[in-house]
Every structure is written in C-alpha cells, then in structure tokens.
Design an enzyme around this catalytic site. Structure first.
Site, PDB file in Angstrom:
ATOM      1  N   LYS A  11       0.830  -1.214   0.000  1.00  0.00           N
ATOM      2  CA  LYS A  11       0.000   0.000   0.000  1.00  0.00           C
ATOM      3  C   LYS A  11       0.866   1.268   0.000  1.00  0.00           C
ATOM      4  O   LYS A  11       2.090   1.199   0.237  1.00  0.00           O
ATOM      5  CB  LYS A  11      -0.935  -0.063   1.210  1.00  0.00           C
ATOM      6  CG  LYS A  11      -1.931  -1.238   1.146  1.00  0.00           C
ATOM      7  CD  LYS A  11      -2.852  -1.228   2.358  1.00  0.00           C
ATOM      8  CE  LYS A  11      -3.909  -2.294   2.287  1.00  0.00           C
ATOM      9  NZ  LYS A  11      -4.845  -2.216   3.457  1.00  0.00           N
ATOM     10  N   TYR A  51     -12.813  -1.432  -3.088  1.00  0.00           N
ATOM     11  CA  TYR A  51     -13.265  -1.568  -1.701  1.00  0.00           C
ATOM     12  C   TYR A  51     -14.769  -1.374  -1.544  1.00  0.00           C
ATOM     13  O   TYR A  51     -15.242  -1.029  -0.459  1.00  0.00           O
ATOM     14  CB  TYR A  51     -12.494  -0.584  -0.809  1.00  0.00           C
ATOM     15  CG  TYR A  51     -11.063  -1.025  -0.524  1.00  0.00           C
ATOM     16  CD1 TYR A  51     -10.799  -2.140   0.280  1.00  0.00           C
ATOM     17  CD2 TYR A  51      -9.978  -0.343  -1.039  1.00  0.00           C
ATOM     18  CE1 TYR A  51      -9.504  -2.557   0.543  1.00  0.00           C
ATOM     19  CE2 TYR A  51      -8.667  -0.743  -0.777  1.00  0.00           C
ATOM     20  CZ  TYR A  51      -8.449  -1.850   0.021  1.00  0.00           C
ATOM     21  OH  TYR A  51      -7.151  -2.264   0.297  1.00  0.00           O
ATOM     22  N   PHE A  59     -14.995   4.202   7.804  1.00  0.00           N
ATOM     23  CA  PHE A  59     -13.632   4.514   7.355  1.00  0.00           C
ATOM     24  C   PHE A  59     -13.489   4.487   5.825  1.00  0.00           C
ATOM     25  O   PHE A  59     -12.393   4.650   5.306  1.00  0.00           O
ATOM     26  CB  PHE A  59     -12.616   3.555   7.990  1.00  0.00           C
ATOM     27  CG  PHE A  59     -12.871   2.095   7.725  1.00  0.00           C
ATOM     28  CD1 PHE A  59     -12.482   1.497   6.529  1.00  0.00           C
ATOM     29  CD2 PHE A  59     -13.495   1.303   8.674  1.00  0.00           C
ATOM     30  CE1 PHE A  59     -12.718   0.160   6.263  1.00  0.00           C
ATOM     31  CE2 PHE A  59     -13.736  -0.047   8.430  1.00  0.00           C
ATOM     32  CZ  PHE A  59     -13.349  -0.612   7.223  1.00  0.00           C
ATOM     33  N   ARG A  87      -2.469 -14.581   4.295  1.00  0.00           N
ATOM     34  CA  ARG A  87      -3.112 -13.854   5.403  1.00  0.00           C
ATOM     35  C   ARG A  87      -2.329 -14.108   6.704  1.00  0.00           C
ATOM     36  O   ARG A  87      -2.170 -13.207   7.525  1.00  0.00           O
ATOM     37  CB  ARG A  87      -4.573 -14.297   5.575  1.00  0.00           C
ATOM     38  CG  ARG A  87      -5.482 -13.948   4.415  1.00  0.00           C
ATOM     39  CD  ARG A  87      -5.837 -12.489   4.295  1.00  0.00           C
ATOM     40  NE  ARG A  87      -6.470 -11.918   5.461  1.00  0.00           N
ATOM     41  CZ  ARG A  87      -7.189 -10.788   5.447  1.00  0.00           C
ATOM     42  NH1 ARG A  87      -7.369 -10.119   4.311  1.00  0.00           N
ATOM     43  NH2 ARG A  87      -7.714 -10.315   6.543  1.00  0.00           N
ATOM     44  N   THR A  93      -5.389  -7.293  10.699  1.00  0.00           N
ATOM     45  CA  THR A  93      -5.646  -5.974  10.094  1.00  0.00           C
ATOM     46  C   THR A  93      -5.039  -4.856  10.927  1.00  0.00           C
ATOM     47  O   THR A  93      -4.425  -3.926  10.402  1.00  0.00           O
ATOM     48  CB  THR A  93      -7.173  -5.757   9.958  1.00  0.00           C
ATOM     49  OG1 THR A  93      -7.737  -6.856   9.249  1.00  0.00           O
ATOM     50  CG2 THR A  93      -7.480  -4.459   9.232  1.00  0.00           C
ATOM     51  N   ARG A 104       2.610  -6.956   8.750  1.00  0.00           N
ATOM     52  CA  ARG A 104       1.953  -5.805   9.383  1.00  0.00           C
ATOM     53  C   ARG A 104       2.589  -5.463  10.723  1.00  0.00           C
ATOM     54  O   ARG A 104       2.714  -4.285  11.081  1.00  0.00           O
ATOM     55  CB  ARG A 104       0.447  -6.049   9.499  1.00  0.00           C
ATOM     56  CG  ARG A 104      -0.257  -5.838   8.153  1.00  0.00           C
ATOM     57  CD  ARG A 104      -1.675  -6.308   8.182  1.00  0.00           C
ATOM     58  NE  ARG A 104      -2.434  -5.856   7.003  1.00  0.00           N
ATOM     59  CZ  ARG A 104      -3.624  -6.346   6.673  1.00  0.00           C
ATOM     60  NH1 ARG A 104      -4.181  -7.294   7.414  1.00  0.00           N
ATOM     61  NH2 ARG A 104      -4.250  -5.881   5.607  1.00  0.00           N
ATOM     62  N   ASN A 114      -1.970   0.054   6.973  1.00  0.00           N
ATOM     63  CA  ASN A 114      -1.434  -1.234   7.420  1.00  0.00           C
ATOM     64  C   ASN A 114      -0.573  -1.962   6.377  1.00  0.00           C
ATOM     65  O   ASN A 114      -0.464  -3.188   6.385  1.00  0.00           O
ATOM     66  CB  ASN A 114      -2.559  -2.124   7.948  1.00  0.00           C
ATOM     67  CG  ASN A 114      -3.624  -2.381   6.913  1.00  0.00           C
ATOM     68  OD1 ASN A 114      -3.487  -1.985   5.773  1.00  0.00           O
ATOM     69  ND2 ASN A 114      -4.673  -3.074   7.315  1.00  0.00           N
ATOM     70  N   HIS A 117      -2.074  -5.476   1.525  1.00  0.00           N
ATOM     71  CA  HIS A 117      -3.376  -6.113   1.316  1.00  0.00           C
ATOM     72  C   HIS A 117      -3.165  -7.581   1.002  1.00  0.00           C
ATOM     73  O   HIS A 117      -2.212  -7.939   0.313  1.00  0.00           O
ATOM     74  CB  HIS A 117      -4.094  -5.454   0.135  1.00  0.00           C
ATOM     75  CG  HIS A 117      -5.318  -6.201  -0.321  1.00  0.00           C
ATOM     76  ND1 HIS A 117      -6.544  -6.046   0.287  1.00  0.00           N
ATOM     77  CD2 HIS A 117      -5.498  -7.132  -1.301  1.00  0.00           C
ATOM     78  CE1 HIS A 117      -7.423  -6.848  -0.303  1.00  0.00           C
ATOM     79  NE2 HIS A 117      -6.810  -7.519  -1.271  1.00  0.00           N
ATOM     80  N   GLU A 128      -9.769  -9.741  -7.742  1.00  0.00           N
ATOM     81  CA  GLU A 128      -8.828  -8.649  -7.494  1.00  0.00           C
ATOM     82  C   GLU A 128      -7.625  -8.699  -8.452  1.00  0.00           C
ATOM     83  O   GLU A 128      -7.137  -7.666  -8.907  1.00  0.00           O
ATOM     84  CB  GLU A 128      -8.369  -8.695  -6.032  1.00  0.00           C
ATOM     85  CG  GLU A 128      -9.501  -8.347  -5.068  1.00  0.00           C
ATOM     86  CD  GLU A 128      -9.174  -8.627  -3.609  1.00  0.00           C
ATOM     87  OE1 GLU A 128     -10.056  -8.386  -2.766  1.00  0.00           O
ATOM     88  OE2 GLU A 128      -8.049  -9.088  -3.297  1.00  0.00           O
TER      89      GLU A 128
HETATM   90  P1  IDP Z   1      -8.019  -6.678   5.723  1.00  0.00           P
HETATM   91  O1  IDP Z   1      -7.204  -5.740   4.842  1.00  0.00           O
HETATM   92  O2  IDP Z   1      -7.198  -7.242   6.845  1.00  0.00           O
HETATM   93  O3  IDP Z   1      -8.752  -7.725   4.936  1.00  0.00           O
HETATM   94  P2  IDP Z   1     -10.571  -5.325   5.992  1.00  0.00           P
HETATM   95  O4  IDP Z   1     -11.469  -5.436   7.182  1.00  0.00           O
HETATM   96  O5  IDP Z   1     -10.984  -6.019   4.729  1.00  0.00           O
HETATM   97  O6  IDP Z   1      -9.104  -5.766   6.450  1.00  0.00           O
HETATM   98  O7  IDP Z   1     -10.389  -3.765   5.701  1.00  0.00           O
HETATM   99  C1  IDP Z   1      -9.812  -3.325   4.488  1.00  0.00           C
HETATM  100  C2  IDP Z   1      -8.850  -2.203   4.798  1.00  0.00           C
HETATM  101  O8  IDP Z   1      -9.577  -1.086   5.335  1.00  0.00           O
HETATM  102  C3  IDP Z   1      -7.808  -2.513   5.898  1.00  0.00           C
HETATM  103  O9  IDP Z   1      -6.714  -3.237   5.417  1.00  0.00           O
HETATM  104  C4  IDP Z   1      -7.437  -1.116   6.351  1.00  0.00           C
HETATM  105  O10 IDP Z   1      -6.535  -0.472   5.437  1.00  0.00           O
HETATM  106  C5  IDP Z   1      -8.796  -0.411   6.301  1.00  0.00           C
HETATM  107  N1  IDP Z   1      -9.477  -0.484   7.604  1.00  0.00           N
HETATM  108  C6  IDP Z   1     -10.086  -1.569   8.156  1.00  0.00           C
HETATM  109  N2  IDP Z   1     -10.614  -1.281   9.348  1.00  0.00           N
HETATM  110  C7  IDP Z   1     -10.358   0.034   9.557  1.00  0.00           C
HETATM  111  C8  IDP Z   1     -10.657   0.940  10.636  1.00  0.00           C
HETATM  112  O11 IDP Z   1     -11.290   0.574  11.642  1.00  0.00           O
HETATM  113  N3  IDP Z   1     -10.208   2.225  10.500  1.00  0.00           N
HETATM  114  C9  IDP Z   1      -9.529   2.664   9.394  1.00  0.00           C
HETATM  115  N4  IDP Z   1      -9.239   1.844   8.368  1.00  0.00           N
HETATM  116  C10 IDP Z   1      -9.630   0.551   8.445  1.00  0.00           C
HETATM  117 MG    MG Z   2     -10.288  -7.582   3.602  1.00  0.00          MG
END
Ligand code: IDP
Ligand code: MG
Length: 139
Positions: A11, A51, A59, A87, A93, A104, A114, A117, A128
């Site tokens: 990212k 997304y 968010f 993963r 996350t 991460r 983070n 992806h 994707e």
């Molecule tokens: P993942 O990337 O671990 O699959 P997801 O829940 O699919 O997590 O969320 C997608 C992306 O959205 C995360 O990787 C992160 O960049 C962002 N994100 C997720 N939860 C939050 C939050 O609570 N605050 C801000 N950004 C978030």
């Molecule tokens: Mg996800």
C-alpha cells in the site's frame, strides 16, 4: 475449487517508507512465486470499486483517500494454500494485534495504514487479480 493464487498490494505507506524490497524479500522467502507485478496508482474510482464491500463503513472515505495518495505495488502470488498462508504472513488488520514477525507487525503504522493487502478468499483473489492485470501480464 481452491486455487493456489492470491492477490496483494503493497500500500502507499509501505511504498512511501521505502519498504518495497524488504516486503518482497519476505514474501518470496516465504515460498510465494510472483506471477504478476507492477507499480501503479489507483484512481478514486478504482479504489471505490476495489473496496466497494466497505462502502457503508465509517472509514470508507479515509480508506479511498489513503489508497489513492501514491503508488502501490500490485502483485499476484502463487503457493499451495496461497490465500490462507498469505493472510498468516501479513498478520491481523490492526498491527497492534498482529503476530510477531508478520508483515503488518513489522511495517504497518495503524489499522488504517497497514502496509499490505491480502485477498480473503479464492474467489476474491481471482476478482482482485483481474482488476489489476490483463491475462498477458500473468506468468
Ligand atoms: P483486511 O485488509 O485485513 O482484509 P478489511 O477489514 O478487509 O481488512 O479492511 C480493508 C482495509 O480497510 C484494511 O486493510 C485497512 O486499510 C482499512 N481499515 C479496516 N478497518 C479500519 C478501521 O477501523 N479504520 C480505518 N481503516 C480501516
Ligand atoms: Mg479484507
């Protein structure tokens, strides 16, 4: 049918901080083969579509801003059990919850920024990967 491919993005925060090389080294040292890869930047339209599943989350706007603010490295990776193993390699996350040694834990600043992806299912890995790459860009 389970496939052996997943999709990843390094990212904008990871690229800005100069972590491309270290993260790719960790990925390939963990047994993933790079099937496709490029440095690219998502438009607002791209990030909203990528997304879309999070469109109702608070968010979402912040996520789209973040993911479009600079270049990313997009890649398709191949390994047995690719989605699940990747993963595990990237960690939770929220980096505060991520296991020691995960990407991460090592490189992410916050739950939002983070670093990396990883697809969450075989179906999404295919969707994707096709979002970012034409068939002739996959090897
Ligand atoms: P993942 O990337 O671990 O699959 P997801 O829940 O699919 O997590 O969320 C997608 C992306 O959205 C995360 O990787 C992160 O960049 C962002 N994100 C997720 N939860 C939050 C939050 O609570 N605050 C801000 N950004 C978030
Ligand atoms: Mg996800």
């Amino acid at each position: 049918m389970a496939t052996n491919r997943t999709f990843t993005m390094l990212k904008p925060d990871a690229v800005e901080k100069g972590h491309i090389g270290a993260i790719l080294e960790k990925i390939t040292a963990s047994g993933f083969r790079i099937v496709a890869m490029k440095l690219t930047q998502m438009t607002t339209e791209d990030a909203k579509a990528f997304y879309a599943v999070h469109a109702e989350r608070p968010f979402y706007g912040e996520l789209v801003e973040y993911m479009t603010r600079g270049p990313i490295v997009a890649a398709i990776l191949e390994k047995d059990n690719a989605v699940e193993d990747f993963r595990t390699l990237i960690g939770a996350t929220n980096p505060a919850d991520a296991a020691e040694g995960t990407i991460r834990k090592l490189y992410a600043a916050s739950i939002g920024e983070n670093a990396v992806h990883g697809s969450d299912s075989d179906e999404n890995a295919a969707i994707e990967g096709a979002f970012h790459f034409a068939g002739r860009e996959m090897f």
